[in-house]
Design an enzyme around this catalytic site. Structure first.
Site, PDB file in Angstrom:
ATOM      1  N   HIS A   1      12.713  -2.732   1.734  1.00 14.58           N
ATOM      2  CA  HIS A   1      12.116  -1.454   2.108  1.00 14.58           C
ATOM      3  C   HIS A   1      12.986  -0.318   1.580  1.00 14.58           C
ATOM      4  O   HIS A   1      14.210  -0.439   1.576  1.00 14.58           O
ATOM      5  CB  HIS A   1      12.000  -1.316   3.629  1.00 14.58           C
ATOM      6  CG  HIS A   1      11.165  -2.387   4.259  1.00 14.58           C
ATOM      7  ND1 HIS A   1       9.800  -2.349   4.246  1.00 14.58           N
ATOM      8  CD2 HIS A   1      11.513  -3.533   4.878  1.00 14.58           C
ATOM      9  CE1 HIS A   1       9.334  -3.427   4.846  1.00 14.58           C
ATOM     10  NE2 HIS A   1      10.348  -4.172   5.242  1.00 14.58           N
TER      11      HIS A   1
ATOM     12  N   ARG B   1      12.800   4.271  12.354  1.00 14.54           N
ATOM     13  CA  ARG B   1      11.614   5.137  12.323  1.00 14.54           C
ATOM     14  C   ARG B   1      10.707   4.858  13.526  1.00 14.54           C
ATOM     15  O   ARG B   1      11.176   4.384  14.543  1.00 14.54           O
ATOM     16  CB  ARG B   1      10.908   4.935  10.981  1.00 14.54           C
ATOM     17  CG  ARG B   1      11.841   5.321   9.809  1.00 14.54           C
ATOM     18  CD  ARG B   1      11.191   5.138   8.478  1.00 14.54           C
ATOM     19  NE  ARG B   1      10.016   5.996   8.342  1.00 14.54           N
ATOM     20  CZ  ARG B   1       9.064   5.794   7.444  1.00 14.54           C
ATOM     21  NH1 ARG B   1       9.128   4.760   6.630  1.00 14.54           N
ATOM     22  NH2 ARG B   1       8.035   6.612   7.360  1.00 14.54           N
TER      23      ARG B   1
ATOM     24  N   PRO C   1       0.793  -1.227   0.000  1.00 15.98           N
ATOM     25  CA  PRO C   1       0.000   0.000   0.000  1.00 15.98           C
ATOM     26  C   PRO C   1       0.830   1.285   0.000  1.00 15.98           C
ATOM     27  O   PRO C   1       1.878   1.353   0.638  1.00 15.98           O
ATOM     28  CB  PRO C   1      -0.801  -0.106   1.311  1.00 15.98           C
ATOM     29  CG  PRO C   1      -0.073  -1.094   2.146  1.00 15.98           C
ATOM     30  CD  PRO C   1       0.552  -2.057   1.192  1.00 15.98           C
ATOM     31  N   ASN C   2       0.321   2.247  -0.711  1.00 14.52           N
ATOM     32  CA  ASN C   2       0.879   3.614  -0.812  1.00 14.52           C
ATOM     33  C   ASN C   2       2.171   3.714  -1.619  1.00 14.52           C
ATOM     34  O   ASN C   2       2.689   4.810  -1.832  1.00 14.52           O
ATOM     35  CB  ASN C   2       1.099   4.233   0.579  1.00 14.52           C
ATOM     36  CG  ASN C   2      -0.208   4.409   1.325  1.00 14.52           C
ATOM     37  OD1 ASN C   2      -1.150   4.950   0.779  1.00 14.52           O
ATOM     38  ND2 ASN C   2      -0.270   3.926   2.558  1.00 14.52           N
TER      39      ASN C   2
ATOM     40  N   ASN D   1       8.074  -5.647  -1.097  1.00 11.50           N
ATOM     41  CA  ASN D   1       8.003  -4.466  -0.247  1.00 11.50           C
ATOM     42  C   ASN D   1       6.550  -4.363   0.192  1.00 11.50           C
ATOM     43  O   ASN D   1       5.715  -3.796  -0.517  1.00 11.50           O
ATOM     44  CB  ASN D   1       8.431  -3.219  -1.025  1.00 11.50           C
ATOM     45  CG  ASN D   1       8.379  -1.972  -0.166  1.00 11.50           C
ATOM     46  OD1 ASN D   1       7.869  -1.995   0.956  1.00 11.50           O
ATOM     47  ND2 ASN D   1       8.899  -0.866  -0.691  1.00 11.50           N
TER      48      ASN D   1
ATOM     49  N   ALA E   1       3.284  -0.849   4.674  1.00  8.48           N
ATOM     50  CA  ALA E   1       2.694  -0.853   6.016  1.00  8.48           C
ATOM     51  C   ALA E   1       2.181  -2.237   6.432  1.00  8.48           C
ATOM     52  O   ALA E   1       2.131  -2.554   7.619  1.00  8.48           O
ATOM     53  CB  ALA E   1       1.576   0.178   6.101  1.00  8.48           C
TER      54      ALA E   1
ATOM     55  N   GLU F   1      12.752  -9.525   1.574  1.00 10.25           N
ATOM     56  CA  GLU F   1      11.935  -8.400   2.045  1.00 10.25           C
ATOM     57  C   GLU F   1      12.702  -7.112   1.750  1.00 10.25           C
ATOM     58  O   GLU F   1      13.887  -7.006   2.076  1.00 10.25           O
ATOM     59  CB  GLU F   1      11.709  -8.546   3.560  1.00 10.25           C
ATOM     60  CG  GLU F   1      11.011  -7.357   4.202  1.00 10.25           C
ATOM     61  CD  GLU F   1      10.907  -7.492   5.731  1.00 10.25           C
ATOM     62  OE1 GLU F   1      11.325  -8.530   6.289  1.00 10.25           O
ATOM     63  OE2 GLU F   1      10.422  -6.545   6.360  1.00 10.25           O
TER      64      GLU F   1
ATOM     65  N   TYR G   1      11.118   8.861   1.250  1.00 13.55           N
ATOM     66  CA  TYR G   1      11.054   7.836   0.209  1.00 13.55           C
ATOM     67  C   TYR G   1      11.722   8.238  -1.110  1.00 13.55           C
ATOM     68  O   TYR G   1      11.769   7.448  -2.043  1.00 13.55           O
ATOM     69  CB  TYR G   1       9.587   7.459  -0.049  1.00 13.55           C
ATOM     70  CG  TYR G   1       8.897   6.897   1.172  1.00 13.55           C
ATOM     71  CD1 TYR G   1       9.177   5.606   1.614  1.00 13.55           C
ATOM     72  CD2 TYR G   1       7.978   7.651   1.898  1.00 13.55           C
ATOM     73  CE1 TYR G   1       8.561   5.081   2.729  1.00 13.55           C
ATOM     74  CE2 TYR G   1       7.353   7.130   3.020  1.00 13.55           C
ATOM     75  CZ  TYR G   1       7.649   5.848   3.439  1.00 13.55           C
ATOM     76  OH  TYR G   1       7.042   5.329   4.541  1.00 13.55           O
TER      77      TYR G   1
ATOM     78  N   ARG H   1       4.857  11.197  -2.138  1.00 15.83           N
ATOM     79  CA  ARG H   1       4.587  10.940  -0.723  1.00 15.83           C
ATOM     80  C   ARG H   1       5.873  11.090   0.087  1.00 15.83           C
ATOM     81  O   ARG H   1       6.838  10.347  -0.141  1.00 15.83           O
ATOM     82  CB  ARG H   1       4.049   9.513  -0.583  1.00 15.83           C
ATOM     83  CG  ARG H   1       3.920   9.003   0.829  1.00 15.83           C
ATOM     84  CD  ARG H   1       3.814   7.470   0.806  1.00 15.83           C
ATOM     85  NE  ARG H   1       3.718   6.920   2.148  1.00 15.83           N
ATOM     86  CZ  ARG H   1       4.097   5.687   2.449  1.00 15.83           C
ATOM     87  NH1 ARG H   1       4.605   4.886   1.528  1.00 15.83           N
ATOM     88  NH2 ARG H   1       3.980   5.249   3.675  1.00 15.83           N
TER      89      ARG H   1
END
Lengths: 156, 156
Positions: B100, B107, B9-10, B74, B77, B98, B22, B17
């Site tokens: 990111h 964070r 998502p996103n 990725n 969230a 995985e 990012y 964003r």
């Protein structure tokens, strides 16, 4: 390229990688890791300084050298976060200073530190810092980190 | 190699964003780079993104049916919430990474927990959008490492 000095620090215990053999990472020695790193650095024209220490005080000295004399840092801190005798502040403040100089910093681990059979190792905590993270690719964790360092240095 | 690059998502908002976290690169640009890098190395890269958890689970199940060689995921969230994605990845026996863009461990604390890390082979984080192409670039080597790892694990 002038800004091409990379410090690779290997933390306590990494002189002996035989425990990784049992976890299925093959027969690895630190010397094999060093050779692979040297090969990759040579491709990109990076001057590599590859070090290992079992002594936390010496490790702090390496980090301070990283602040003063190098353009990028790759660190395999092993299980620093669960060793009670270590001052975490040394890691996080030194690493934060390096990232604040806009120098790439990447934490690497040979194994996947989140898998259940791995000791309770946690990632380095540098709040607000920019630190890359590569874990579980065996000897290639270093290889990928060096490629990422090269890409970042060429953008700086 | 057949490779699925799955984004959660996103991620479709990349470029606009929170660019300070990012970066400015768009998903379309990353997707193009991955496919191009794959073509160069003889891989068939399928690049996908969804804001829906169930759709992501479906893609992982599809990777099992299609016997896809590697998944780069990725989960954004959903990394920190999705037991469904954890279970699906656990059932997929190919090579899985995985990924990111930022380093979740630096964070908010709610990003420190990953339901995915324990069921993948490796984690790559905090290398920006370049993380994708670095992973694709090394995938052939990484798959060899993975096969070796499983081979030696099977000998126990």
């Amino acid at each position: 390229m002038n800004n091409n000095k990379l410090l690779i620090i290997n933390g306590p215990g990494l002189s002996d990688l035989s425990n990784l053999n049992e976890m299925g990472y093959g027969h690895l020695t630190l010397d094999m890791v060093r050779k692979k790193c040297a090969e990759t650095c040579e491709i990109f024209g990076i001057k590599m300084d590859f070090r290992q220490t079992d002594d936390e005080t010496e490790l702090s000295r390496f980090l301070i050298e990283g602040i003063e004399d190098f353009d990028a840092l790759i660190i395999n801190p092993v299980g620093y976060s669960h060793a009670p005798s270590i001052d975490f502040a040394i890691y996080s403040s030194a690493i934060k200073m390096i990232t604040q100089q806009n120098k790439p910093v990447i934490e690497v681990h040979i194994s996947n530190i989140f898998q259940q059979d791995v000791e309770n190792t946690k990632p380095i905590q540098v709040p607000g810092g920019e630190v890359g993270f590569v874990s579980g690719l065996g000897i290639h964790s270093y290889d990928l980190a060096i490629r990422a360092v090269n890409k970042k240095l060429s953008k700086n | 190699m057949n490779i699925y690059v799955i984004n959660g998502p996103n991620i479709n908002l990349l470029g606009t964003r929170e660019p300070e976290i990012y970066g400015k690169e768009t998903l379309k640009s990353i997707s193009k780079k991955c496919i191009k890098q794959g073509l160069r190395d003889g891989h068939d890269v399928k690049f996908m993104q969804s804001n829906y958890e169930g759709e992501i689970v479906g893609w992982i199940q599809n990777a099992i049916i299609e016997k896809v060689d590697a998944i780069v995921i990725n989960a954004a969230a959903y990394t920190h919430t999705s037991i469904a994605i954890h279970d699906a990845l656990k059932s997929y026996s190919g090579f899985k990474i995985e990924l990111h863009i930022s380093n979740p461990h630096l964070r908010e604390t709610f990003r420190h927990v990953s339901y995915i890390s324990s069921v993948v082979d490796a984690i790559v984080a905090g290398l920006g959008a370049d993380g994708y192409s670095h992973v694709i670039e090394l995938l052939a080597d990484l798959q060899k490492h993975y096969k070796q790892k499983n081979k030696s694990l099977n000998t126990f």
